[in-house]
Design a protein around this motif. Structure first.
Motif, mmCIF file in Angstrom:
data_model
loop_
_atom_site.group_PDB
_atom_site.id
_atom_site.type_symbol
_atom_site.label_atom_id
_atom_site.label_comp_id
_atom_site.label_asym_id
_atom_site.label_seq_id
_atom_site.Cartn_x
_atom_site.Cartn_y
_atom_site.Cartn_z
ATOM 1 N N LEU A 255 -3.736 -8.821 -77.497
ATOM 2 C CA LEU A 255 -5.464 -8.832 -77.364
ATOM 3 C C LEU A 255 -5.883 -7.429 -76.462
ATOM 4 O O LEU A 255 -6.977 -7.166 -76.828
ATOM 5 N N LEU A 256 -5.078 -7.009 -75.615
ATOM 6 C CA LEU A 256 -5.480 -5.794 -74.897
ATOM 7 C C LEU A 256 -5.372 -4.560 -75.741
ATOM 8 O O LEU A 256 -6.080 -3.786 -75.292
ATOM 9 N N SER A 257 -4.510 -4.580 -76.813
ATOM 10 C CA SER A 257 -4.412 -3.306 -77.396
ATOM 11 C C SER A 257 -5.128 -3.072 -78.442
ATOM 12 O O SER A 257 -5.657 -3.981 -79.402
ATOM 13 N N ALA A 258 -5.888 -1.858 -78.463
ATOM 14 C CA ALA A 258 -7.032 -1.631 -79.683
ATOM 15 C C ALA A 258 -6.258 -1.409 -81.051
ATOM 16 O O ALA A 258 -6.846 -1.831 -81.994
ATOM 17 N N SER A 259 -5.163 -1.164 -81.048
ATOM 18 C CA SER A 259 -4.612 -0.748 -82.261
ATOM 19 C C SER A 259 -3.969 -2.220 -82.885
ATOM 20 O O SER A 259 -4.048 -2.190 -84.082
ATOM 21 N N TYR A 260 -3.686 -3.095 -82.203
ATOM 22 C CA TYR A 260 -3.425 -4.640 -82.662
ATOM 23 C C TYR A 260 -4.617 -5.015 -83.064
ATOM 24 O O TYR A 260 -4.607 -5.655 -84.317
ATOM 25 N N ARG A 261 -5.713 -4.729 -82.406
ATOM 26 C CA ARG A 261 -7.022 -5.447 -82.963
ATOM 27 C C ARG A 261 -7.436 -5.012 -84.341
ATOM 28 O O ARG A 261 -8.110 -5.460 -85.062
ATOM 29 N N SER A 262 -7.336 -3.546 -84.160
ATOM 30 C CA SER A 262 -7.871 -2.989 -85.288
ATOM 31 C C SER A 262 -7.153 -3.248 -86.770
ATOM 32 O O SER A 262 -7.604 -3.399 -87.763
ATOM 33 N N ILE A 263 -5.616 -3.307 -86.525
ATOM 34 C CA ILE A 263 -5.087 -3.484 -87.620
ATOM 35 C C ILE A 263 -4.963 -5.017 -87.997
ATOM 36 O O ILE A 263 -5.089 -5.336 -89.298
ATOM 37 N N GLY A 264 -5.072 -5.795 -86.903
ATOM 38 C CA GLY A 264 -5.429 -7.255 -87.210
ATOM 39 C C GLY A 264 -6.844 -7.511 -87.946
ATOM 40 O O GLY A 264 -6.836 -8.617 -88.872
ATOM 41 N N SER A 265 -7.880 -6.998 -87.694
ATOM 42 C CA SER A 265 -9.171 -7.231 -88.426
ATOM 43 C C SER A 265 -8.933 -6.701 -89.737
ATOM 44 O O SER A 265 -9.628 -7.262 -90.697
ATOM 45 N N LEU A 266 -8.264 -5.525 -89.992
ATOM 46 C CA LEU A 266 -8.151 -5.038 -91.407
ATOM 47 C C LEU A 266 -7.506 -6.184 -92.451
ATOM 48 O O LEU A 266 -7.654 -6.254 -93.492
ATOM 49 N N ASN A 267 -6.400 -6.861 -91.576
ATOM 50 C CA ASN A 267 -5.619 -7.667 -92.371
ATOM 51 C C ASN A 267 -6.263 -9.273 -92.171
ATOM 52 O O ASN A 267 -5.356 -10.266 -92.676
#
Length: 511
Positions: A255-267
């Motif tokens: 949840l703290l990683s911006a890359s995780y959140r961005s890729i998760g929102s795209l998928n």
């Protein structure tokens, strides 16, 4: 008609000026109303104490600052103001997430502190002197104080959550965020967190009324109903540990990683506790299971001792409870120890169910650990194929040798026993050869099923690239052929013209 006097013309001029001023005021007021509606619809109001911008008739934005002078701002700055407002929203969102994380950690710490105080209160009941009953009262007051702090932290957490909802949904009314589901969740959390033992206060009241010297402890309760209520409230205090999953979610690197959140929102992936738990089980499977099993073992054992304490049996001791929970968790059940109360039987039943679930997860983890990955499988099956190919060659050579020996025995007309021995060896060599061929076929069929999707995608990409190149080459050839045909047609046309001119010069009578 007589001409108007100066006073009459002055009055008419004043009335015209007043009408113009009133019309200008009406236009300005209408412009302000239109601007207010536009700003309400687009939600582009400035952050903080900024005022409402209004569009005047000159095509600019005028800011009304009370009695201050009007400040005109061009319309081109509205995009910049919107960008600034978005930056303010992102900053507020970041601060709210940090506050939620901090409040959740404090709430979990307060809940664990209350549970530890409850355990100390229960364990010290048998050691507190009857002449000093105030120690249990002090500990119970500390539990109540920690419960009050926990309730305040829970309310503050949900307040931050509602503010975050308002920011995420573009400054909507807070009452929109109070859905029935949210109200139900907040109510359940407050009910769970407010549970704590209150038998000491009741016991103090009875002690004051009856002038008894009994200590306000669970083991000294005269009322069976009061003791059962104290037991139930003490066990239900462990429901506060639901805050563990929220703390793990808010403090996870996912949840703290911006890359995780961005890729998760795209998928279209929701970052819930289930997703975080899957990540932990894939990254640290042994560690996660070990921590959960040890925590459950100790907690369930202590709760079993609390349930069995009033029976004065061996299950009321911690060592016996640890043994009983362990054999129940592992679904062994030797039968040497058994619970006697309904609460103890329920705890053993719950331990058995959790043991089956943890055993299934442990088997899955061990299977995944011992399984070969793709590279190891390819290497292993490649070496098996080489070994089977060598054995097939040796088996074929044995078949040929036995055939030659049998043929030589037939030519020399040797002993019948030797002839039968060579026949038997030939049949055995043929059987071994067929068995190895079948084994190699099965191995290659299994290897062919292991073709992964990335490899197939690469093959299809190569094929499509080759087809595109062939298509381009074919187009180029077709274009070159068309050009050559055009040149040939022009040459034929020129040749026909030259022939016609030559014939006309040689025989002018043809015309």
């Amino acid at each position: 008609m007589p001409p108007p006097t100066w006073e009459e013309s002055k009055g008419e001029t004043g009335q015209a000026e007043d009408g113009a001023a009133e019309s200008e005021d009406r236009e300005r007021y209408a412009g302000r109303l239109v601007c207010a509606l536009q700003m309400e619809m687009t939600n582009c109001s400035l952050h903080g104490d900024s005022k409402v911008d209004c569009v005047n008739s000159g095509g600019s934005i005028s800011r009304n600052g009370g009695d201050s002078a009007e400040v005109s701002v061009p319309l081109s700055h509205r995009a910049a103001l919107m960008e600034g407002d978005n930056l303010f929203r992102l900053r507020d969102r970041k601060f709210l997430l940090e506050d939620k994380r901090r409040l959740c950690a404090l709430a979990l710490g307060t809940a664990v502190l209350g549970i530890l105080l409850m355990i100390i209160h229960v364990e010290m009941c048998s050691f507190i002197n009857k002449r000093s009953p105030n120690v249990a009262l002090i500990i119970n007051c500390s539990i109540s104080l920690s419960t009050g702090c926990l309730l305040v932290l829970i309310i503050a957490f949900h307040y931050k959550d509602i503010r975050l909802f308002i920011i995420d949904h573009n400054q909507v009314d807070w009452r929109i965020a109070m859905t029935s589901h949210r109200v139900l969740v907040i109510t359940l959390e407050l009910l769970v967190c407010v549970i704590h033992p209150v038998g000491t206060y009741l016991k103090v009241g009875l002690h004051v009324n009856s002038s008894s010297s009994a200590a306000p402890c669970i083991s000294n309760h005269h009322s069976e109903a009061l003791m059962d209520m104290e037991l139930l409230l003490s066990i239900l205090m462990f429901l506060r540990l639901y805050l563990v999953h929220r703390t793990i979610l808010l403090h996870s690197k996912v949840l703290l990683s911006a890359s995780y959140r961005s890729i998760g929102s795209l998928n279209n992936i929701n970052f819930t506790f289930r997703f975080v738990l899957k990540v932990l089980m894939n990254k640290y499977p042994g560690r996660t299971l070990l921590v959960f099993i040890l925590f459950f073992w100790l907690t369930a054992s202590w709760m079993l001792t609390l349930c069995e304490r009033k029976t004065q049996e061996s299950t009321g001791h911690m060592d016996t409870a640890l043994w009983l929970i362990a054999i129940t968790f592992l679904t062994v059940g030797y039968g040497d120890v058994a619970p006697h109360t309904t609460c103890g039987k329920a705890m053993c039943l719950f331990s058995g169910v959790m043991g089956v679930a943890c055993t299934a997860m442990l088997v899955a983890v061990v299977t995944k650990t011992l399984a070969l990955n793709k590279g190891e499988k390819h290497v292993h099956f490649f070496m098996l194929d080489i070994q089977i190919s060598k054995r097939i060659r040796h088996a074929a050579a044995n078949v040929l040798r036995e055939c030659w020996l049998l043929h030589r025995t037939n030519l020399t007309k040797g002993n019948r026993g030797e002839h039968r021995r060579h026949q038997r060896c030939l049949l055995e060599a043929i059987r071994v050869f067929r068995h190895l061929r079948l084994k190699q076929r099965k191995l290659r069929d299994y290897v062919s099923e292991m073709v992964d999707l990335p490899k197939m995608q690469m093959i299809m990409c190569d094929l499509s690239a080759n087809w595109n190149n062939s298509y381009r080459e074919l187009e180029q050839r077709i274009l070159s052929m068309e050009q050559k045909l055009d040149e040939l047609s022009r040459c034929f046309q020129q040749t026909s013209e030259l022939l016609s001119h030559a014939l006309q010069h040689r025989n002018p009578e043809i015309r």
